[in-house]
Design a protein around this motif. Structure first.
Motif, PDB file in Angstrom:
ATOM      1  N   GLY A 111       0.822  -1.213   0.000  1.00 14.05           N
ATOM      2  CA  GLY A 111       0.000   0.000   0.000  1.00 14.05           C
ATOM      3  C   GLY A 111       0.851   1.256   0.000  1.00 14.05           C
ATOM      4  N   SER A 112       2.012   1.172  -0.648  1.00 10.55           N
ATOM      5  CA  SER A 112       2.922   2.324  -0.691  1.00 10.55           C
ATOM      6  C   SER A 112       3.631   2.378  -2.041  1.00 10.55           C
ATOM      7  CB  SER A 112       3.954   2.239   0.434  1.00 10.55           C
ATOM      8  OG  SER A 112       5.037   1.420   0.077  1.00 10.55           O
ATOM      9  N   ASP A 113       4.344   3.477  -2.248  1.00  9.18           N
ATOM     10  CA  ASP A 113       5.097   3.685  -3.491  1.00  9.18           C
ATOM     11  C   ASP A 113       6.519   3.131  -3.416  1.00  9.18           C
ATOM     12  OD1 ASP A 113       2.987   4.891  -4.750  1.00  9.18           O
ATOM     13  OD2 ASP A 113       3.666   6.933  -4.367  1.00  9.18           O
ATOM     14  N   ILE A 114       6.784   2.245  -2.467  1.00  7.80           N
ATOM     15  CA  ILE A 114       8.111   1.661  -2.251  1.00  7.80           C
ATOM     16  C   ILE A 114       9.093   2.791  -1.919  1.00  7.80           C
ATOM     17  CG2 ILE A 114       9.883   0.085  -3.104  1.00  7.80           C
ATOM     18  CD1 ILE A 114       7.833  -1.061  -5.057  1.00  7.80           C
ATOM     19  N   VAL A 115       8.911   3.357  -0.742  1.00 13.92           N
ATOM     20  CA  VAL A 115       9.696   4.509  -0.306  1.00 13.92           C
ATOM     21  C   VAL A 115      10.705   4.127   0.769  1.00 13.92           C
ATOM     22  CG1 VAL A 115       9.555   6.791   0.768  1.00 13.92           C
ATOM     23  CG2 VAL A 115       7.837   6.102  -0.915  1.00 13.92           C
ATOM     24  N   SER A 116      10.266   3.394   1.783  1.00 13.33           N
ATOM     25  CA  SER A 116      11.159   3.089   2.909  1.00 13.33           C
ATOM     26  C   SER A 116      12.188   2.025   2.520  1.00 13.33           C
ATOM     27  CB  SER A 116      10.359   2.602   4.119  1.00 13.33           C
ATOM     28  OG  SER A 116       9.882   1.280   3.896  1.00 13.33           O
ATOM     29  N   LEU A 117      13.227   1.938   3.312  1.00 13.88           N
ATOM     30  CA  LEU A 117      14.252   0.921   3.078  1.00 13.88           C
ATOM     31  C   LEU A 117      13.645  -0.480   3.152  1.00 13.88           C
ATOM     32  CD1 LEU A 117      17.186   0.133   2.588  1.00 13.88           C
ATOM     33  CD2 LEU A 117      17.556   0.283   5.063  1.00 13.88           C
ATOM     34  N   THR A 118      12.772  -0.708   4.097  1.00 11.67           N
ATOM     35  CA  THR A 118      12.126  -2.018   4.226  1.00 11.67           C
ATOM     36  C   THR A 118      11.286  -2.331   2.994  1.00 11.67           C
ATOM     37  OG1 THR A 118      12.092  -1.786   6.627  1.00 11.67           O
ATOM     38  CG2 THR A 118      10.614  -3.425   5.679  1.00 11.67           C
ATOM     39  N   ASP A 119      10.559  -1.337   2.483  1.00  8.32           N
ATOM     40  CA  ASP A 119       9.762  -1.533   1.264  1.00  8.32           C
ATOM     41  C   ASP A 119      10.659  -1.881   0.083  1.00  8.32           C
ATOM     42  OD1 ASP A 119       7.636  -0.744   2.842  1.00  8.32           O
ATOM     43  OD2 ASP A 119       7.284   1.153   1.783  1.00  8.32           O
ATOM     44  N   ARG A 120      11.775  -1.189  -0.026  1.00  9.35           N
ATOM     45  CA  ARG A 120      12.718  -1.437  -1.121  1.00  9.35           C
ATOM     46  C   ARG A 120      13.306  -2.841  -1.012  1.00  9.35           C
ATOM     47  NH1 ARG A 120      14.389   3.739  -3.364  1.00  9.35           N
ATOM     48  NH2 ARG A 120      13.042   5.273  -2.393  1.00  9.35           N
ATOM     49  N   CYS A 121      13.600  -3.250   0.215  1.00 10.27           N
ATOM     50  CA  CYS A 121      14.124  -4.600   0.434  1.00 10.27           C
ATOM     51  C   CYS A 121      13.091  -5.648   0.039  1.00 10.27           C
ATOM     52  CB  CYS A 121      14.546  -4.784   1.892  1.00 10.27           C
ATOM     53  SG  CYS A 121      16.023  -3.842   2.331  1.00 10.27           S
ATOM     54  N   LYS A 122      11.828  -5.364   0.275  1.00  6.95           N
ATOM     55  CA  LYS A 122      10.755  -6.282  -0.129  1.00  6.95           C
ATOM     56  C   LYS A 122      10.767  -6.460  -1.646  1.00  6.95           C
ATOM     57  CE  LYS A 122       6.702  -8.438   0.174  1.00  6.95           C
ATOM     58  NZ  LYS A 122       6.664  -9.839   0.451  1.00  6.95           N
ATOM     59  N   LEU A 123      10.921  -5.373  -2.384  1.00  3.69           N
ATOM     60  CA  LEU A 123      10.980  -5.472  -3.850  1.00  3.69           C
ATOM     61  C   LEU A 123      12.197  -6.277  -4.287  1.00  3.69           C
ATOM     62  CD1 LEU A 123      10.107  -4.798  -6.730  1.00  3.69           C
ATOM     63  CD2 LEU A 123      11.372  -2.635  -6.508  1.00  3.69           C
ATOM     64  N   ILE A 124      13.345  -5.973  -3.715  1.00  5.10           N
ATOM     65  CA  ILE A 124      14.563  -6.690  -4.081  1.00  5.10           C
ATOM     66  C   ILE A 124      14.414  -8.176  -3.754  1.00  5.10           C
ATOM     67  CG2 ILE A 124      17.038  -6.905  -3.590  1.00  5.10           C
ATOM     68  CD1 ILE A 124      16.255  -4.484  -5.334  1.00  5.10           C
ATOM     69  N   ASN A 125      13.778  -8.486  -2.620  1.00  2.59           N
ATOM     70  CA  ASN A 125      13.545  -9.885  -2.268  1.00  2.59           C
ATOM     71  C   ASN A 125      12.665 -10.578  -3.306  1.00  2.59           C
ATOM     72  OD1 ASN A 125      13.699 -12.139  -0.271  1.00  2.59           O
ATOM     73  ND2 ASN A 125      11.486 -11.892  -0.372  1.00  2.59           N
ATOM     74  N   GLU A 126      11.610  -9.919  -3.728  1.00  3.99           N
ATOM     75  CA  GLU A 126      10.724 -10.514  -4.742  1.00  3.99           C
ATOM     76  C   GLU A 126      11.497 -10.785  -6.032  1.00  3.99           C
ATOM     77  OE1 GLU A 126       7.540 -11.522  -4.470  1.00  3.99           O
ATOM     78  OE2 GLU A 126       7.482 -10.929  -2.360  1.00  3.99           O
ATOM     79  N   MET A 127      12.362  -9.851  -6.411  1.00  9.02           N
ATOM     80  CA  MET A 127      13.170 -10.034  -7.610  1.00  9.02           C
ATOM     81  C   MET A 127      14.124 -11.214  -7.439  1.00  9.02           C
ATOM     82  SD  MET A 127      13.921  -5.964  -8.270  1.00  9.02           S
ATOM     83  CE  MET A 127      15.497  -6.294  -8.991  1.00  9.02           C
ATOM     84  N   GLY A 128      14.816 -11.255  -6.305  1.00 11.45           N
ATOM     85  CA  GLY A 128      15.759 -12.343  -6.048  1.00 11.45           C
ATOM     86  C   GLY A 128      15.092 -13.696  -5.968  1.00 11.45           C
TER      87      GLY A 128
END
Length: 182
Positions: A111-128
């Motif tokens: 529910g966010s635009d991927i702003v926080s470090l934790t949100d960014r890590c979630k995206l990187i995890n999904e990619m990995g």
């Protein structure tokens, strides 16, 4: 209240100063069957990573002249981070459709635009995890940008095993130090 771990596995992060051997180390590690290692992906910029990446993919697909240069100076500085992110994801084996789907999924889940470090890590995890699953590897990893060295805050947010390459000033050798999570 502790935040949930954004990573479903413990990725391997490679970091170090420029010219310290991290690219070679990444290539060597990627040759192991149990690990799929990606290229350097700078995921700490821009501030609104999700929408920026989605817009950058649209501009690339449309052949927009702001993003079609072959050198950093030929790309509009506002779009450089987004274009570079997309290009590095391609090198990691994710096509534009994969990336759009993952970014959209993470934005919806969080529910966010991927702003926080934790949100960014979630995206990187999904990619990995997508790359790990497709390759059949047991773990995944990536090289962090020099300015994003796997410092304590980044390692904690990513729950990752970090390796940092050090290069002695005048020596032609590289030392590798394992940095355990703290």
């Amino acid at each position: 209240m502790p935040q949930p771990d954004p990573f479903s596995t413990s990725p391997v992060l490679l970091g170090g100063e420029n010219r310290s051997g991290t690219t070679l180390l990444s290539v060597v590690l990627d040759s192991h069957l149990d690990l799929v290692a990606g290229p350097e992906i700078d995921f700490l910029e821009p501030p609104n990573l999700g929408p920026h990446i989605l817009h950058a993919t649209d501009l690339l697909a449309a052949g927009d002249p702001r993003v079609t240069g072959t050198t950093k100076s030929a790309i509009d500085p506002f779009w450089y981070d987004g274009v570079h992110f997309v290009v590095q994801c391609r090198r990691f084996g994710l096509d534009v459709n994969d990336l759009r789907e993952l970014v959209s999924k993470v934005m919806l889940d969080l529910g966010s635009d991927i702003v926080s470090l934790t949100d960014r890590c979630k995206l990187i995890n999904e990619m990995g995890e997508l790359r790990r699953t497709r390759s059949g590897a047991r773990r995944w990893g990536l090289k962090t940008a020099a300015q994003d060295r796997p410092d304590r805050r980044l390692r904690q947010a990513m729950a990752a095993r970090a390796f940092r390459a050090y290069r002695a000033r005048r020596a032609r050798r590289c030392c590798l130090a394992s940095e355990n999570r703290s």
